[in-house]
Each structure stands twice: as C-alpha cells, then as structure tokens.
Design an enzyme around this catalytic site. Structure first.
Site, PDB file in Angstrom:
ATOM      1  N   LEU A 229       0.724  -1.127  -0.087  1.00  0.00           N
ATOM      2  CA  LEU A 229      -0.004  -0.165  -0.058  1.00  0.00           C
ATOM      3  C   LEU A 229       0.911   1.436  -0.037  1.00  0.00           C
ATOM      4  O   LEU A 229       1.721   1.358   0.961  1.00  0.00           O
ATOM      5  CB  LEU A 229      -0.901   0.015   1.255  1.00  0.00           C
ATOM      6  CG  LEU A 229      -1.845   1.192   1.449  1.00  0.00           C
ATOM      7  CD1 LEU A 229      -2.979   1.406   0.267  1.00  0.00           C
ATOM      8  CD2 LEU A 229      -2.563   1.097   2.633  1.00  0.00           C
ATOM      9  N   ASP A 230       0.554   2.140  -0.874  1.00  0.00           N
ATOM     10  CA  ASP A 230       1.144   3.526  -1.098  1.00  0.00           C
ATOM     11  C   ASP A 230       2.750   3.231  -1.183  1.00  0.00           C
ATOM     12  O   ASP A 230       3.741   4.230  -0.833  1.00  0.00           O
ATOM     13  CB  ASP A 230       0.930   4.368   0.028  1.00  0.00           C
ATOM     14  CG  ASP A 230      -0.646   4.728   0.219  1.00  0.00           C
ATOM     15  OD1 ASP A 230      -1.154   4.686  -1.052  1.00  0.00           O
ATOM     16  OD2 ASP A 230      -1.315   4.869   1.078  1.00  0.00           O
ATOM     17  N   GLU A 231       3.349   2.105  -1.538  1.00  0.00           N
ATOM     18  CA  GLU A 231       4.666   2.058  -1.991  1.00  0.00           C
ATOM     19  C   GLU A 231       5.160   1.955  -3.212  1.00  0.00           C
ATOM     20  O   GLU A 231       6.350   1.311  -3.397  1.00  0.00           O
ATOM     21  CB  GLU A 231       5.116   0.665  -0.804  1.00  0.00           C
ATOM     22  CG  GLU A 231       4.855   0.737   0.215  1.00  0.00           C
ATOM     23  CD  GLU A 231       5.947   1.893   1.110  1.00  0.00           C
ATOM     24  OE1 GLU A 231       6.832   2.184   0.510  1.00  0.00           O
ATOM     25  OE2 GLU A 231       5.773   2.161   2.543  1.00  0.00           O
TER      26      GLU A 231
END
Length: 286
Positions: A229-231
């Site tokens: 997530l969000d990486e």
C-alpha cells in the site's frame, strides 16, 4: 505520395541490461527501417545496471516493418520493448469514490485534447460522481464494495477492463485498497494519487497529520499501484508551501489543486510512453 507511404511518427521504448553497443544497434535498426530519429533519450542506471531508452522517429515503414527491423536487436540484448504510434490515445479506465477534483481535471484535459487518453468508462463505489460522468458523456458504473463483496466487485472491474480493452487504470481518489491479486494483474498499468508527499504521512487524514506536525510544505504523489500500500514506484510529486496560520481544512483545499495537477502529469507521461520501470523506481524521460 499516397497516404500509406506518408511518414508516420512512432515512439520506441526499451529496457535491458546495460552493455556497450545498444544505442548503435538500435540506431542501425531504425536506419534499416527508413527512420529519421526526431528525439532520443537514454539512461544507464548505476544502481541496477539496467539501460533505458526512448526514441521518437518518423518513417514511411509500417509498424509491423519497424517491429521486424528491431526484433533481432531486442533478442540480442534481451530487451523489454514497445512500439506505439505517437499521439495514439491510451484507453483508460478511471476509478473514483466521492471526491471529484482529480476526476474532473482528467476529463477536462482529455476533452480539451491536452491529455492523450480515451475514457470509455468511469467506475465508482458510490454514486456521487455519476452527474460528472454524465456531463462528460462517459458511461458510469456503480460497483459498491464491502468486505464481503470485494471479490465480486473486483471481478466486475476486471470484466470492464477486458471488455473495453483498457490499457491504463487510474485511481482518481478511489478510496478502496485493491487486492494483491488485482494489483498483480494491473502491474505497471495502474496509477494512484496519494494526497501526501510520500513517504511521509501515509494512511488516513495525511493533511491533518501534517498540520499536527507543523509542516511547511504539503504535496501529492502519483505512483504505480502495487500490493504494498502506497509503496509503488513514484512517477511524479509536487509540493506547495504552507505556514502556521493555515488550518487543516485549508491544507485540504490547497492540496486538491496539487493532487489534480500531479495525477494529470503522471497520466500524461505514462500515456506518452515516457515512464519506464526500474524495480521499485521509475525512469521518467521528460
């Protein structure tokens, strides 16, 4: 000269392990196909040992003939490569939830001709954006998502992607976390906008987190979607200055403009085949 022999512009993108002779070999293949190189950019990554190249060229050859000329070079150097007509619109599915600013920016730029995408459908887990989709004349699909119905909802989403020949999926403030399986399916073909200057202030209410810490800049990050997530690999980021007199709500208002610009820029670069993946990073040819 007939229409079939008029010069056509193509963009060639490629990546492979770096070694001597790549540029020479590519240029030779393009010459063989009767190409005139209008623009060429390349980059060798010292950290990964990979080589990246983007070339725009005009030729009277067909795309198939150009592909045949480049194929032996691609095989020799172990390239991942792609040929696309310059300016060809990328078929794009846009996902949204309730916030309209990013969706509106994308649709306005697409309609005005500054964003080379074609949007055959808009999907949302709420009905708030239906009126905006109707204004732009784009079919709207309401696909509710709950923890119990998530697999069925993602199956419907994939069905739309396959039905419409979608090449790019854009999460324009779509407030749902995609499953690992869907992220894998859309690897390198889905862009998300995060309302924060990653990697800081992730998770819920990042502007409020930033306000509580007294930050002096806020921003937005557009990145490819991955199972982490969000990486995902970052494509574009933008920041604006703020000060102690601003409230958290003003941070949100100011951030909306940044989000819209950042996402639209990332989508444009992707649609123009300027973004190449280098592991967890991107190479962006401006």
């Amino acid at each position: 000269m007939t229409d079939s022999t008029l010069p056509t512009s193509f963009v060639v993108t490629l990546s492979c392990p770096d070694r001597p002779g790549i540029v020479h070999a590519v240029a030779g293949a393009l010459l063989e196909a009767g190409c005139n190189i209008a623009d060429s950019q390349q980059y060798g990554s010292p950290s990964t040992g990979n080589f990246f190249m983007r070339v725009e060229a005009t030729t009277s050859s067909t795309q198939a003939e150009l592909s045949s000329a480049l194929a032996p070079v691609a095989e020799e150097f172990g390239m991942k490569w792609q040929i696309s007509p310059v300016g060809q619109k990328v078929r794009t599915l846009i996902l949204g939830s309730r916030d309209a600013h990013c969706l509106n920016d994308l649709l306005f730029q697409q309609r005005s001709g500054t964003l080379p995408i074609e949007v055959p459908a808009i999907v949302s887990n709420h009905k708030d954006l239906e009126g905006l989709a109707e204004f732009y004349g784009i079919p709207f699909h309401h696909i509710p998502v709950t923890p119990d119905t998530k697999p069925q909802a993602e199956a419907k989403l994939l069905e739309l992607i396959h039905k419409h020949g979608i090449e790019l999926t854009v999460l324009a403030r779509y407030m749902q976390v995609l499953s690992n399986e869907l992220c894998t399916e859309l690897n390198g073909k889905a862009i998300n906008i995060h309302h924060s200057f990653l990697p800081s202030f992730k998770g819920a209410k990042p502007y409020h987190q930033a306000h509580a810490r007294g930050v002096k800049i806020i921003g937005a990050t557009a990145h490819y979607v991955t199972a982490d997530l969000d990486e995902g690999p970052i494509i574009e980021q933008e920041v604006i200055r703020v000060d102690h007199a601003r409230t958290a709500e003003q941070f949100v208002q100011m951030g909306r403009d940044v989000e819209g610009r950042t996402l639209a820029q990332a989508v444009q670069w992707h649609a123009e085949h300027r973004v190449l993946l280098d592991g967890t990073r991107t190479v962006v040819f401006n």
